[in-house]
Design an enzyme around this catalytic site. Structure first.
Site, short mmCIF file in Angstrom:
data_model
loop_
_atom_site.label_atom_id
_atom_site.label_comp_id
_atom_site.label_asym_id
_atom_site.label_seq_id
_atom_site.Cartn_x
_atom_site.Cartn_y
_atom_site.Cartn_z
N LYS A 117 10.14 2.22 10.35
CA LYS A 117 8.91 2.93 10.76
C LYS A 117 9.21 3.94 11.87
O LYS A 117 8.51 4.95 12.01
CB LYS A 117 7.82 1.94 11.20
N LYS A 199 7.37 2.48 -2.52
CA LYS A 199 6.16 1.66 -2.71
C LYS A 199 4.91 2.54 -2.79
O LYS A 199 4.84 3.56 -2.08
CB LYS A 199 6.06 0.72 -1.50
N LYS A 202 -1.07 3.49 0.90
CA LYS A 202 -2.36 4.14 1.17
C LYS A 202 -2.21 5.39 2.03
O LYS A 202 -3.05 6.28 1.99
CB LYS A 202 -3.36 3.15 1.80
#
Ligand code: AQP
Length: 337
Positions: A117, A199, A202
């Site tokens: 991240k 993946k 959203k």
């Protein structure tokens, strides 16, 4: 249920960092629905976690309610499971602080998700992102959780949670239940429609990559038609070598319930275009009722808020008992009030 033995406690949550996707049904919500009658479930909207990435405040507020409404639309029943928003139960942040004093800097630095991240959000590598797994440990330990459904990317965080629980229990006396990973019945990981090696997410900036649960029928059809497939012409299931078509097969399987082998057998000689049309039809039929329920629930914000207040009350009663215990053991003085 007449079973006198208490049900095992299960905790899980989703960040309201955007609108929920088909991936959330595949990897989380359909499992939760199946588990809610068997376990004492806490399903949390983890809004404090969402703050580790900069959010537009109005969006975060809206997505928090959307996320809770989607739990309900997907089939979570508040009579059986506690649905609540993380920031409504202050014990989460409070326990995270205490646990952070039991976490080695080195051990937190080893978390691979933080490393990933930090690259993804290189412009905002904040301490909250670093401490994320400690807050997750607090989420889990407050409820004396026995089972946590985890995908591959959360296994390391659950291991840290277990280490922290054991460390605290050894330093004082048994305080926390040491949670076990729960390997979900449905383990599908849905991939991006535009880059099937990533993946489905959203917060993917390319909206064509993601089926949002609020997408209308036209958007669903359009996104499936535009989905990236692999070179080749046959419908075969091989996630490693043919991730694009395999992802569409997974989606068809999710939407129709038909076994993967049967799908492959039936569409073996079909064209990609014909298969995509069938996937889109199945998905439209599957998502339409979810979307309709979501819209009904979301249009009555008063009732939704009331349900979340009630959920927070139920959660807080349990969480505060654990937190009081922790405060007493570490030596924080509290007057009787
Ligand atoms: N594509 C997916 N396939 C299967 N399961 C998925 N989950 C999420 N995406 C997929 C499952 O949802 C739960 C947690 O969701 P989250 O939104 O809190 O975190 P995330 O995994 O980081 O989801 P996103 O959509 O990728 O969020 P952003 O874009 O905000 O980072 C987990 O049970 C996860 O397995």
């Amino acid at each position: 249920m007449n079973d006198a033995s208490p049900r095992k406690v299960l905790f899980s949550g989703i960040q309201p960092s955007g609108m929920l996707t088909l991936g959330h049904i595949a990897g989380a919500l359909r499992n939760w629905v199946a588990l809610q009658h068997q376990y004492e479930c806490y399903f949390c909207v983890v809004d404090l976690h969402a703050l580790t990435v900069r959010q537009v405040p109005a969006n975060l507020r809206r997505w928090t309610l959307d996320c809770a409404a989607m739990y309900l639309a997907a089939g979570i029943e508040p009579a059986h499971a506690t649905i609540f928003v993380q920031s409504h139960v202050p014990a989460h942040a409070e326990l995270a602080w205490v646990l952070s004093t039991f976490t080695g800097f080195g051990e937190a630095s080893r978390m691979t998700q933080f490393k990933e991240k930090s690259v993804q959000h290189a412009d905002n590598v904040n301490v909250g992102l670093f401490a994320y797994p400690i807050l997750m440990a607090a989420d889990i330990l407050l409820y004396q959780t026995e089972l946590v459904p985890v995908g591959e990317d959360q296994k390391q965080h659950l291991e840290l949670t277990r280490d922290l629980a054991q460390r605290f229990n050894n330093a004082y006396s048994p305080t926390f239940t040491v949670p076990e990973p729960y390997i979900p019945t449905y383990g599908a990981r849905l991939m991006s429609l535009q880059d099937p090696r990533k993946k489905m997410s959203k917060s993917d900036p390319n909206h064509n990559a993601t089926i949002f649960l609020v997408d209308d029928n036209d958007a669903i059809r359009r996104k499936i038609q535009r989905a990236v497939t692999d070179s080749g012409t046959t419908i075969t299931y091989d996630p490693e070598h043919r991730p694009g078509i395999s992802n569409l097969i997974e989606i068809y399987h999710l939407a129709s319930g038909e076994p993967i082998e049967a799908i492959v057998e039936r569409f073996r000689d079909a064209s990609y275009a014909a298969f995509k049309a069938a996937v889109a039809d199945a998905l439209v039929a599957y998502l339409e009722p979810v979307r309709t329920r979501f819209q009904q629930i979301r249009s009555d914000e008063g009732s939704l808020a009331q349900l979340l207040v009630e959920g927070a009350r139920r959660a807080a009663r349990v969480a505060e008992r654990t937190l009081r215990n922790v405060y007493r053991k570490v030596g924080l003085w509290r007057p009787q009030y």
